[in-house]
Scaffold this motif. Structure first.
Motif, PDB file in Angstrom:
ATOM      1  N   VAL A 578      -0.761   2.982   4.739  1.00 21.60           N
ATOM      2  CA  VAL A 578      -1.098   1.671   5.307  1.00 21.60           C
ATOM      3  C   VAL A 578      -0.954   1.776   6.819  1.00 21.60           C
ATOM      4  N   VAL A 579      -2.042   1.450   7.520  1.00 20.17           N
ATOM      5  CA  VAL A 579      -2.139   1.739   8.954  1.00 20.17           C
ATOM      6  C   VAL A 579      -2.393   0.452   9.735  1.00 20.17           C
ATOM      7  N   PRO A 580      -1.666   0.240  10.844  1.00 22.87           N
ATOM      8  CA  PRO A 580      -1.973  -0.917  11.687  1.00 22.87           C
ATOM      9  C   PRO A 580      -3.331  -0.741  12.355  1.00 22.87           C
ATOM     10  N   GLN A 589       3.167   1.716  13.831  1.00 24.79           N
ATOM     11  CA  GLN A 589       3.449   2.843  12.943  1.00 24.79           C
ATOM     12  C   GLN A 589       3.082   2.519  11.495  1.00 24.79           C
ATOM     13  N   SER A 590       2.508   3.511  10.861  1.00 22.66           N
ATOM     14  CA  SER A 590       2.052   3.377   9.478  1.00 22.66           C
ATOM     15  C   SER A 590       3.152   3.753   8.501  1.00 22.66           C
ATOM     16  N   ALA A 591       2.847   3.577   7.213  1.00 21.48           N
ATOM     17  CA  ALA A 591       3.782   3.956   6.143  1.00 21.48           C
ATOM     18  C   ALA A 591       2.976   4.437   4.951  1.00 21.48           C
ATOM     19  N   VAL A 592       3.602   5.265   4.146  1.00 26.62           N
ATOM     20  CA  VAL A 592       2.998   5.733   2.901  1.00 26.62           C
ATOM     21  C   VAL A 592       3.660   4.986   1.756  1.00 26.62           C
ATOM     22  N   ILE A 593       2.840   4.399   0.895  1.00 26.69           N
ATOM     23  CA  ILE A 593       3.362   3.616  -0.227  1.00 26.69           C
ATOM     24  C   ILE A 593       2.762   4.106  -1.534  1.00 26.69           C
ATOM     25  N   VAL A 606       7.258   6.681   2.383  1.00 31.32           N
ATOM     26  CA  VAL A 606       7.625   7.213   3.696  1.00 31.32           C
ATOM     27  C   VAL A 606       7.412   6.114   4.725  1.00 31.32           C
ATOM     28  N   ASP A 607       8.460   5.754   5.432  1.00 32.01           N
ATOM     29  CA  ASP A 607       8.333   4.749   6.489  1.00 32.01           C
ATOM     30  C   ASP A 607       8.044   5.448   7.818  1.00 32.01           C
TER      31      ASP A 607
END
Length: 878
Positions: A578-580, A589-593, A606-607
C-alpha cells in the motif's frame, strides 16, 4: 521488421540527462501515419481460409469466410464462382470474429462532448464535431473495434444527438467517410450525480440539483413538446384544408423532443442507481416515449425484471465501480444478470483506452457469472448492434452483412489474444506490425537456476496436502501431478507424485487434479485500504497535502473493513504494498499487508518498507514558439526550485543521520528530534529502498541521475515510457514496478502497443521488473494486466512471475513470498486455468496456510440478493 527512427534519445527529445548521466544514446521506435498504413491489401473478392469462425450466433467452427464488395457472401461455404484474382488470406490457427460495436464512446469528437450550459440541449449534434484524424481511431481498430456510437456527454438531463460511425483510418479521410449511413438517430439523456453536478466544487446554481428536479425537467420538457407537436399538426391540417395559416416558429430543440415522441429519435440514457432507472422507465411510459437503452446502468441488475418488461436495453461497464457514490453497488455480473432477466445487454467502453480490449472485457462475464462464451461475445458485437438498430448490417458473421471482421491470434475471450488485422467493409484498416522487433528478437523466459529448497521437517499434528495438480513453483518448470505440503503457515515440501508422510500425521487432502496450483499474487503500488469511493473525499486517505511529508505512513490509515480488500482477494491477490500517492515530491512511506484481517495490525506484514518520491516532472519536448518557451522557462525554474529543496532535504537527513551515529557511539550529543529527518534516516543510509515515481522518459532519466547522485537504493515506479530509455534503465541496474498496463500511449507518435509491450522490452533488456495494476478501484484486475503483457510479447511464465516472485523480490521478501518452495508462507491458489486468464477462476485460496472465503465480498452478496429477487419474479410468472 523493426521499424524505428534512428535518432538518439538526446537528439529526438532534447534531453541533456542522457549524456550527463553517462548513458549511451539509443534509438526507440515511433509510429507515423506512414507506418500505420496496413501492410495487407485485399481485392474486391477475398477469402479467409481455414480459420476458426466465431459468428456470434453459434459455437465456433473451422471453415472459410468469403467477402465480395465489402459484404459477406459465404460463411463456411460459397456457392458462386471463385474469381481468379480473389485475395486468399490464410487463417490457419487463427480466429475470425465480428468487429466490436462500441455502444458508448466519446472518441473522435473534436470540440468536447458536453454542452453543459443548459439542462436541455437536444438541438446540438455530435455529427458537427466528428474528428477523423484522431489517433484513437487507429488504436481502436488495433483492438478490433469497427463501429462506435459517439455520444454527447452526461451534463444535461436531455443532451445532444449522437452519431454512429464506422472506424476507418487514413490521411485522406474526412468526417463523411466515417458516417454509418442509415443508422437510427439517437439522443443522450442523463440522470444522477453528473446532472445534479454533485461532484464539483461549489454547488451548481443550474436546475436541477436533485433527482426530484430531473424528473420535473423531463415532465416539463415533454409537456411543452406535446404542445409544439400539436401546433405543427394543427398547422399542417389547416394547410391541407386549403387555408393559409402562419406556421409556428420552428424550434430545433423541440423538434428533437417531438422526434423522441414520434419514435424517430431513440433515447439512450446515462444512469446508475435503481431508483432513477425506475423513475425514467415510469416517466417515459407516462409521457409516451420509449427508452432504447440505459447506459452505464450499473444497478440495472437490481431492476432487471422491470427493464425487461419495459423492453429497455442495458449497456454497461464490465466491472468499473466505486469511482463515485452511485457506482458503489456496481457488480461485474451486471450484464449477465440483465441477460438472464431477458434484457438485451451489452458492454461498452466510454474510454479510448478500454475500447482497445473490449473482447477481454466481455470475457469477464464468463469469469464472474459463468456466462456462455457465445453470449459473452455478443455483449460487444451483436447485442450492441441490436441496441443501435444496425444488426442487419453488423455484429455477427452472417451472409449479407458488412464484412467488418477481425482476425485474432487466439480465442476472442482470452486475455492472451491480440488482433492481427481489422477489416471494415471488406478493406483492411489495421494490420499489426512489430514496432519493438519482438518477433525477431523476443523476450525469453529467465532461467533462474534455483533448485527447489529441501523439504522441512514436519512436526506432530495436522498438515494440508495439495496433490494431483500442475504446480507452478515460479522458480522452475511446472510440476505435473505435483504436490505442495503445508503445515501451519509454511510450505514444508514441494515435488512430483506423492510425498512420504510420517505415521500419525493428520493430513487434510486438497484434490487439485485437473487444476493449477500457484503462489498468491502481490499487488504493488496499491491503494487498498486507503481508498473507498473516489468522489467522496472523506473516504480517500491516499494523498497527503504539502510538499514533503517523509514521515507519514500508510499504516496509520489502512481500513481493514474496506470493501476493496475482499474484492481484490477475489482474483487471487493475497498481499499488497500500500503506497501513498499525491504530488509530493516526498509522499510518505508504504507498507506491505496481507488481505485477511480485521484490523490494520492484523493485516500488517512490513511497516515503512519504502519511502516514495513523486519525482519532479521534466518535459520530453523542446518548446516551439516564444510563448511555449516562456512557459517552459517558468516550469523549469519551478522544477529547479523543487529539485534543490529535495536535494537539500536529503542532505539535511544525511547530516542528521551522521549526528545520530556520533551520538550512538558516545562521541557527541543527540541532535534535536526532527520527525521528518528521522524518518529519512534508514533511506539515506541505504538500509531501505526508495520508490521513485516517474513516467515520461526525461523524468525517468532525471530520477535515475538523482538516485545515483544521492547514492539511494531505488525502485522505479510507473515508468510508462520506460521503453524509450530501456538501455539507460538496464545500465543503472534499477528495478521497475511497471503499470498500469491498461493505459494509453502518452504521445500520438508512440506505437499503438507501446504500453502493452513495455514489460517484454524490459525483460529482453534484462531489467528486473514487476507489474502493477495501480488502479484504486479495480486492483482485482492485476492478473489481467499481466496477461495483456503476455499477449504482447512477454512470455506467460515471466508474466506470472511479474505478479508473484518478481514482486516479492522487489519488496525484498522473496524468502517469504512469491513462490511455492519449502519455507515460504503458504499463500496458495488453486485455479481451473491459467492464473492470468480472464475466463479462469480461483477455486481455492489459502493465506498463511488458512482457507479464506475468497469469493465472499460486497459484490457477490449483491449478486446473490438480486438474483434471488429475479428468480422470485420468474417463479411468480410460472
Amino acid at each position: 521488421m523493426f521499424r524505428c527512427l534512428t535518432l538518439s534519445t538526446a537528439t529526438l527529445l532534447g534531453w541533456a540527462a542522457a549524456s550527463a548521466f553517462g548513458f549511451q544514446e539509443t534509438s526507440h521506435p515511433i509510429e507515423t501515419d506512414a507506418l500505420r498504413e496496413p501492410a495487407i491489401t485485399v481485392g474486391p473478392f477475398c477469402v479467409i481460409e481455414n480459420v476458426n469462425i466465431h459468428t456470434a450466433t453459434k459455437a465456433e467452427f473451422v471453415g472459410s469466410v468469403f467477402v465480395n464488395d465489402g459484404k459477406i457472401v459465404g460463411v463456411g461455404s460459397y456457392d458462386g464462382p471463385l474469381p481468379s484474382d480473389a485475395t486468399i488470406l490464410d487463417g490457419r490457427g487463427k480466429h475470425l470474429v465480428p468487429g466490436v460495436v462500441d455502444n458508448h464512446s466519446h472518441t473522435a469528437i473534436e470540440g468536447g462532448v458536453n454542452e453543459g450550459s443548459l439542462s436541455i440541449t437536444a438541438e446540438v449534434r455530435i455529427a458537427d464535431e466528428v474528428h477523423p484524424d484522431d489517433v484513437a481511431i487507429y488504436r481502436a481498430l488495433a483492438g478490433g473495434v469497427t463501429t462506435i456510437r459517439q455520444l454527447h456527454g452526461s451534463a444535461n438531463t436531455i443532451g445532444g444527438q449522437d452519431e454512429v460511425i464506422k472506424l476507418r483510418w487514413g490521411t485522406l479521410r474526412n468526417a463523411s467517410d466515417l458516417v454509418f449511413e442509415g443508422a437510427p438517430q439517437g439522443i443522450k439523456f442523463a440522470l444522477g450525480e453528473n446532472v445534479k453536478r454533485s461532484n464539483g466544487g461549489r454547488r451548481s446554481s443550474r436546475f436541477p440539483a436533485t433527482r426530484m428536479g430531473v424528473e420535473s425537467v423531463l415532465a416539463r420538457a415533454f409537456a411543452r413538446a406535446r404542445e409544439y407537436q400539436a401546433e405543427w399538426q394543427n398547422y399542417r391540417a389547416a394547410v391541407e384544408r386549403g387555408e393559409d395559416p402562419c406556421p409556428p416558429r420552428q424550434d430545433l430543440r423541440l423538434d428533437a423532443l417531438v422526434g423522441i415522441l414520434e419514435g424517430t429519435i431513440h433515447v439512450h440514457s446515462h444512469c446508475y442507481r435503481a431508483d432513477e432507472i425506475l423513475m425514467l422507465l415510469r416517466t417515459s411510459q407516462r409521457l409516451g416515449f420509449q427508452i432504447a437503452t440505459l447506459q452505464h446502468v450499473l444497478e440495472g441488475y437490481k431492476v432487471a425484471h422491470e427493464m425487461a418488461e419495459a423492453g429497455v436495453g442495458g449497456s454497461t461497464f464490465s466491472d468499473w465501480w466505486a469511482y463515485k457514490v452511485e457506482a458503489y453497488d456496481a457488480i461485474p455480473q451486471n450484464a449477465a444478470l440483465m441477460t438472464e432477466a431477458g434484457v438485451l445487454a451489452s458492454i461498452n467502453s466510454d474510454s479510448d483506452e478500454m475500447m482497445r480490449r473490449l473482447y477481454a472485457e466481455a470475457a469477464k462475464s464468463v469469469r464472474y457469472a459463468d456466462m456462455n462464451p457465445v453470449e459473452a461475445l455478443k455483449l460487444v458485437t451483436l447485442n450492441s448492434a441490436k441496441q443501435l438498430g444496425i444488426e442487419d448490417r453488423v455484429g455477427s458473421i452472417e451472409v449479407g452483412k458488412d464484412a467488418d471482421l477481425v482476425l485474432l491470434d487466439g480465442d476472442p475471450l482470452s486475455v492472451f489474444t491480440r488482433v492481427e488485422w481489422t477489416m471494415v467493409d471488406g478493406q483492411i484498416e489495421f494490420s499489426r506490425w512489430d514496432p519493438f522487433g519482438l518477433v525477431e528478437a523476443p523476450a525469453t523466459v529467465a532461467q533462474l537456476d534455483e533448485p527447489l529448497a529441501e523439504a522441512l521437517p514436519l512436526t506432530e499434528g495436522e498438515a494440508t496436502l495439495f496433490s494431483g495438480g500442475t504446480v507452478h513453483t515460479m522458480v522452475g518448470e511446472p510440476i505435473e501431478n505435483g504436490y505442495v505440503l503445508v503445515q501451519g503457515d509454511r510450505i514444508m515440501a514441494v515435488g512430483a507424485g506423492q510425498p512420504k508422510l510420517p505415521a500419525g500425521l493428520r493430513v487434510k487432502q486438497i484434490d487439485a487434479k485437473g487444476r493449477h496450483v500457484w503462489p498468491g499474487m502481490i499487488a504493488l503500488n496499491s491503494s487498498l485500504g486507503l481508498y473507498e469511493i473516489g468522489s467522496v473525499r472523506a473516504t480517500v486517505d491516499s494523498s497527503e497535502i504539502g510538499e514533503n511529508q517523509p514521515d507519514v505512513r500508510v499504516t496509520a490509515a489502512i481500513n481493514a473493513d474496506s470493501a476493496h480488500i475482499p474484492v481484490a482477494r477475489w482474483t487471487g491477490i493475497t498481499r499488497a504494498q500500500v503506497v501513498p500517492q499525491g504530488q509530493g515530491p516526498l509522499l510518505g512511506q508504504s507498507a506491505v499487508i496481507d488481505l485477511d484481517g480485521q484490523t490494520w495490525e492484523e493485516l500488517l506484514m512490513v511497516d515503512r518498507d519504502m519511502l516514495h518520491i513523486e519525482f519532479p516532472g521534466k518535459s520530453n519536448r523542446l518548446p516551439d514558439g516564444e510563448e511555449a518557451r516562456k512557459r517552459a522557462k517558468d516550469r523549469d525554474e519551478a522544477r529547479e526550485k523543487d529539485m534543490k529543496a529535495l536535494a537539500d532535504l536529503f542532505e539535511e537527513a544525511r547530516n542528521y543521520s551522521r549526528r545520530l551515529k556520533v551520538a550512538e557511539e558516545g562521541q557527541g550529543a543527540q541532535p534535536p528530534f526532527d520527525p521528518r529527518l528521522d524518518a529519512m534516516v534508514p533511506f539515506v543510509r541505504g538500509e531501505r529502498k526508495v520508490g521513485l515515481h516517474a513516467n515520461n522518459a526525461a523524468t525517468i532519466l532525471a530520477a535515475l541521475e538523482f538516485a545515483e547522485e544521492q547514492k539511494l537504493d531505488v525502485v522505479l515506479y510507473g515508468a510508462q515510457e520506460a521503453w524509450k530509455v530501456v538501455d539507460a534503465i538496464a545500465q543503472s541496474g534499477v528495478a521497475v514496478v511497471y503499470g498500469p498496463i491498461w493505459s494509453l500511449p502518452a504521445s500520438d507518435y508512440d506505437p499503438f502497443d507501446s504500453v502493452f509491450a513495455t514489460p517484454a522490452v524490459l525483460a529482453r533488456a534484462g531489467v528486473p521488473f514487476a507489474i502493477a495494476c495501480a488502479d484504486p478501484e479495480n486492483e482485482r484486475n492485476l492478473p489481467f494486466h499481466a496477461g495483456t503483457a503476455a499477449a504482447y510479447g512477454l512470455p506467460k511464465e515471466e508474466a506470472a512471475r511479474a505478479v508473484t516472485l518478481y514482486a516479492a523480490q522487489i519488496l525484498g521478501l522473496e524468502d517469504k513470498l512469491g513462490s511455492l518452495q519449502p519455507g515460504r508462507k503458504a499463500d496458495i491458489l488453486v485455479t481451473d486455468g491459467h492464473l492470468l486468464e480472464i475466463t479462469s477462476n480461483v477455486r481455492l485460496e489459502f493465506l498463511d496456510g488458512q482457507l479464506i472465503q475468497h469469493n465472499k465480498n460486497r459484490q457477490t452478496e449483491l449478486y446473490e440478493r438480486y438474483r434471488n429477487r429475479l428468480q422470485r419474479f420468474e417463479h411468480k410468472a410460472r
